[in-house]
Scaffold this motif. Structure first.
Motif, PDB file in Angstrom:
ATOM      1  N   GLY A  57      -8.895   3.760   5.108  1.00  0.00           N
ATOM      2  CA  GLY A  57      -7.474   4.025   5.335  1.00  0.00           C
ATOM      3  C   GLY A  57      -6.782   4.777   4.207  1.00  0.00           C
ATOM      4  N   TYR A  58      -7.540   5.411   3.332  1.00  0.00           N
ATOM      5  CA  TYR A  58      -6.923   6.091   2.187  1.00  0.00           C
ATOM      6  C   TYR A  58      -7.280   7.576   2.085  1.00  0.00           C
ATOM      7  N   THR A  59      -7.719   8.196   3.181  1.00  0.00           N
ATOM      8  CA  THR A  59      -7.847   9.657   3.134  1.00  0.00           C
ATOM      9  C   THR A  59      -6.476  10.251   3.431  1.00  0.00           C
ATOM     10  N   CYS A  60      -6.253  11.478   2.961  1.00  0.00           N
ATOM     11  CA  CYS A  60      -4.970  12.116   3.258  1.00  0.00           C
ATOM     12  C   CYS A  60      -5.092  13.623   3.282  1.00  0.00           C
ATOM     13  N   THR A  61      -4.222  14.243   4.071  1.00  0.00           N
ATOM     14  CA  THR A  61      -4.183  15.694   4.205  1.00  0.00           C
ATOM     15  C   THR A  61      -2.736  16.148   4.079  1.00  0.00           C
ATOM     16  N   GLY A  62      -2.468  16.997   3.089  1.00  0.00           N
ATOM     17  CA  GLY A  62      -1.108  17.496   2.894  1.00  0.00           C
ATOM     18  C   GLY A  62      -0.309  16.598   1.963  1.00  0.00           C
ATOM     19  N   ALA A  63       0.701  17.211   1.339  1.00  0.00           N
ATOM     20  CA  ALA A  63       1.482  16.517   0.310  1.00  0.00           C
ATOM     21  C   ALA A  63       2.170  15.254   0.851  1.00  0.00           C
ATOM     22  N   CYS A 123      -0.366  12.432   1.496  1.00  0.00           N
ATOM     23  CA  CYS A 123      -0.919  11.947   0.225  1.00  0.00           C
ATOM     24  C   CYS A 123       0.101  11.075  -0.509  1.00  0.00           C
ATOM     25  N   ALA A 124       1.374  11.455  -0.464  1.00  0.00           N
ATOM     26  CA  ALA A 124       2.413  10.609  -1.064  1.00  0.00           C
ATOM     27  C   ALA A 124       2.442   9.251  -0.360  1.00  0.00           C
ATOM     28  N   GLU A 125       2.308   9.290   0.974  1.00  0.00           N
ATOM     29  CA  GLU A 125       2.306   8.044   1.760  1.00  0.00           C
ATOM     30  C   GLU A 125       1.162   7.126   1.326  1.00  0.00           C
ATOM     31  N   LYS A 126      -0.021   7.701   1.101  1.00  0.00           N
ATOM     32  CA  LYS A 126      -1.180   6.876   0.732  1.00  0.00           C
ATOM     33  C   LYS A 126      -1.040   6.315  -0.692  1.00  0.00           C
ATOM     34  N   VAL A 127      -0.387   7.048  -1.578  1.00  0.00           N
ATOM     35  CA  VAL A 127      -0.107   6.499  -2.920  1.00  0.00           C
ATOM     36  C   VAL A 127       0.793   5.269  -2.787  1.00  0.00           C
ATOM     37  N   ARG A 128       1.830   5.404  -1.960  1.00  0.00           N
ATOM     38  CA  ARG A 128       2.754   4.268  -1.780  1.00  0.00           C
ATOM     39  C   ARG A 128       2.057   3.096  -1.110  1.00  0.00           C
ATOM     40  N   LYS A 129       1.150   3.400  -0.205  1.00  0.00           N
ATOM     41  CA  LYS A 129       0.399   2.332   0.473  1.00  0.00           C
ATOM     42  C   LYS A 129      -0.493   1.602  -0.551  1.00  0.00           C
ATOM     43  N   ALA A 130      -1.140   2.358  -1.434  1.00  0.00           N
ATOM     44  CA  ALA A 130      -1.988   1.739  -2.467  1.00  0.00           C
ATOM     45  C   ALA A 130      -1.140   0.868  -3.387  1.00  0.00           C
ATOM     46  N   SER A 131       0.031   1.377  -3.728  1.00  0.00           N
ATOM     47  CA  SER A 131       0.937   0.624  -4.585  1.00  0.00           C
ATOM     48  C   SER A 131       1.353  -0.690  -3.905  1.00  0.00           C
ATOM     49  N   ARG A 132       1.685  -0.594  -2.625  1.00  0.00           N
ATOM     50  CA  ARG A 132       2.080  -1.802  -1.875  1.00  0.00           C
ATOM     51  C   ARG A 132       0.940  -2.807  -1.812  1.00  0.00           C
ATOM     52  N   ALA A 133      -0.291  -2.310  -1.684  1.00  0.00           N
ATOM     53  CA  ALA A 133      -1.452  -3.203  -1.586  1.00  0.00           C
ATOM     54  C   ALA A 133      -1.741  -3.906  -2.913  1.00  0.00           C
ATOM     55  N   GLY A 134      -1.237  -3.334  -4.025  1.00  0.00           N
ATOM     56  CA  GLY A 134      -1.436  -4.007  -5.314  1.00  0.00           C
ATOM     57  C   GLY A 134      -2.091  -3.173  -6.395  1.00  0.00           C
ATOM     58  N   ALA A 135      -2.212  -1.855  -6.186  1.00  0.00           N
ATOM     59  CA  ALA A 135      -2.880  -1.022  -7.188  1.00  0.00           C
ATOM     60  C   ALA A 135      -2.091  -0.974  -8.500  1.00  0.00           C
ATOM     61  N   ASP A 136      -2.831  -1.074  -9.619  1.00  0.00           N
ATOM     62  CA  ASP A 136      -2.228  -0.896 -10.952  1.00  0.00           C
ATOM     63  C   ASP A 136      -2.295   0.560 -11.370  1.00  0.00           C
ATOM     64  N   VAL A 137      -3.181   1.314 -10.735  1.00  0.00           N
ATOM     65  CA  VAL A 137      -3.440   2.709 -11.078  1.00  0.00           C
ATOM     66  C   VAL A 137      -3.924   3.360  -9.777  1.00  0.00           C
TER      67      VAL A 137
END
Ligand SMILES: [Zn+2]
Length: 423
Positions: A182-188, A191-205
């Motif tokens: 669930g973390y592939t992305c195409t286009g800006a 990709c911004a959406e997937k960064v926010r999704k990772a952050s919501r899931a608990g990513a530190d980096v």
């Protein structure tokens, strides 16, 4: 009545002892508080709960009730930091069999590897890509002391382009759909959406795969994956959330675009040329060389472990290992310590020091890369990487002087992480 009174007294004693701070007094023959400075002679380090509270010359008397650790003539130094590990996996697995294992198995494997890594002297690691919540569960486990292991700064699943390194590859399309993290992305925007999704899931980096990679089944080599616009979006979105971005990158143009986009560290950096390194230098991008990864890959080459697709990519890299790091050092690009443990057996992380020295770092620079420099990249320089009052009680002891012989770090005799003694 009397019995009840005893129980009440015992309960009370338990409660008050839980509230009283735990003190540990450590005596060592030599202490390196900051690798930029010379080692101090016999010293006493006092730890209260998870913090260093004092460092004093000589042998200071221990307060009543304190635990005493006498390290004799050994050298005490800050706990080591590995900025690139994959705790949830072991090397050499067949990608088809791995595909049928549940994510939860990674936590079991990770518990074993966290313990091994800590006992090898690494008191903080950055988890550089793993399935879903596995690294976050391990992070909580070591933080709460439920399992033995280092402090974990975790990325979670890496962002990748569809079909690129980091995405599931090598199967039928319908199988890819089932295994997708669930973390592939195409286009800006995506990709911004997937960064926010990772952050919501608990990513530190945020971890991204900026170029092709050696050990995936994608067969398009090691060149750039994301577009400039996608990488700029990833960096900007992550930074707006207070997160840094680490980019796996081998090919020179992918490294250059990642650095230009503002990504904070280049992992591997195998083919970084002068142009790419100049952008890294200008942007303050760190290089994390992971020389041990190639050691692990070299040991497994030609044994039927890797598929022909992977073997072809391995052969592209082996002659260039370490060369980019030497060029990076010459240009003043900061070099931070990371190994890619999981590509080789966990616990061998400290052999990276000898490889860094072999490729041109001084022992002091190599040790700085795993302490002060690594702490700075994590924005944790006031917490880890040095020994000083107020810092986290993360320290190790070795025999001999690691500032003149880095191989002393391959045999760590004693480890404390966040005030807890390992082993
Ligand atoms: Zn990696």
């Amino acid at each position: 009545m009397r019995k009840l009174g005893l129980v009440a007294a015992a309960t009370c004693a338990l409660m008050s002892s839980a509230a009283i701070a735990k003190t540990t007094v450590i005596y060592a023959g030599h202490v390196i508080t900051d690798v930029a400075e010379a080692a101090q002679g016999p010293s006493t380090v006092i730890v209260t709960d998870d913090r260093i509270t004092s460092i004093a010359p000589g042998r200071v008397d221990a307060p009543a009730g304190a635990e005493i650790v006498d390290l004799g003539d050994k050298t005490l130094l800050p706990g080591l930091i590995d900025l690139h590990v994959h705790l949830t996996g072991d090397p050499g697995g067949d990608y088809r069999s791995e595909a049928v294992e549940p994510d939860e198995w990674g936590v079991v494997v990770g518990e074993k590897n966290a313990r091994i890594t800590l006992r090898a002297g690494f008191t903080t690691v950055r988890e550089a890509g793993s399935a879903q919540y596995t690294a976050f569960a391990l992070r909580r486990g070591t933080a709460e002391g439920l399992i033995e292991g280092p402090r974990i700064v975790a990325a979670g699943p890496a962002l990748a382009i569809i079909g690129g390194h980091g995405d599931v590859t090598g199967f039928r399309e319908d199988i890819h759909a089932v295994l997708d993290q669930g973390y592939t992305c195409t286009g800006a925007v995506e990709c911004a959406e997937k960064v926010r999704k990772a952050s919501r899931a608990g990513a530190d980096v945020i971890k991204i795969t900026a170029t092709g990679g050696v050990l995936s089944q994608q067969g398009r080599g090691l060149g750039a994956h994301f577009s400039n616009a996608e990488m700029e979006s990833i960096a900007e979105t992550a930074h707006s959330l207070g997160l840094k971005v680490m980019a796996h990158a081998h090919g020179a143009r992918g490294i250059e675009s990642a650095a230009a986009a503002g990504i904070d560290s280049i992992e591997h950096g195998t083919f970084a040329d002068e142009a790419a390194l100049k952008v890294m230098k200008a942007k303050g991008t760190y290089m994390v060389p992971t020389l041990m990864a190639f050691e692990g890959i070299r040991e497994r080459l030609g044994k039927g472990i890797y598929t022909p697709t992977v073997e072809a990519k391995v052969r592209m890299t082996l002659n260039d290992v370490g060369k980019a790091m030497a060029r990076a050092k010459a240009l003043g690009v900061p070099i931070a310590f990371g190994t890619d443990a999981g590509v080789f057996e966990h616990g061998r992380n400290a052999h990276e020091f000898a490889l860094l020295v072999e490729h041109g770092l001084t022992p002091r620079e190599a040790l700085a890369s795993a302490t002060t420099v690594a702490a700075r990249l994590l924005s944790m320089e006031n917490e880890i990487g040095r020994l000083a009052p107020g810092m986290s009680a993360d320290m190790i002891a070795v025999s001999g002087d690691p500032l003149s012989d880095v191989t002393t770090l391959e045999k760590v005799d004693w480890v404390m992480t966040r005030g807890r003694i390992a082993g």
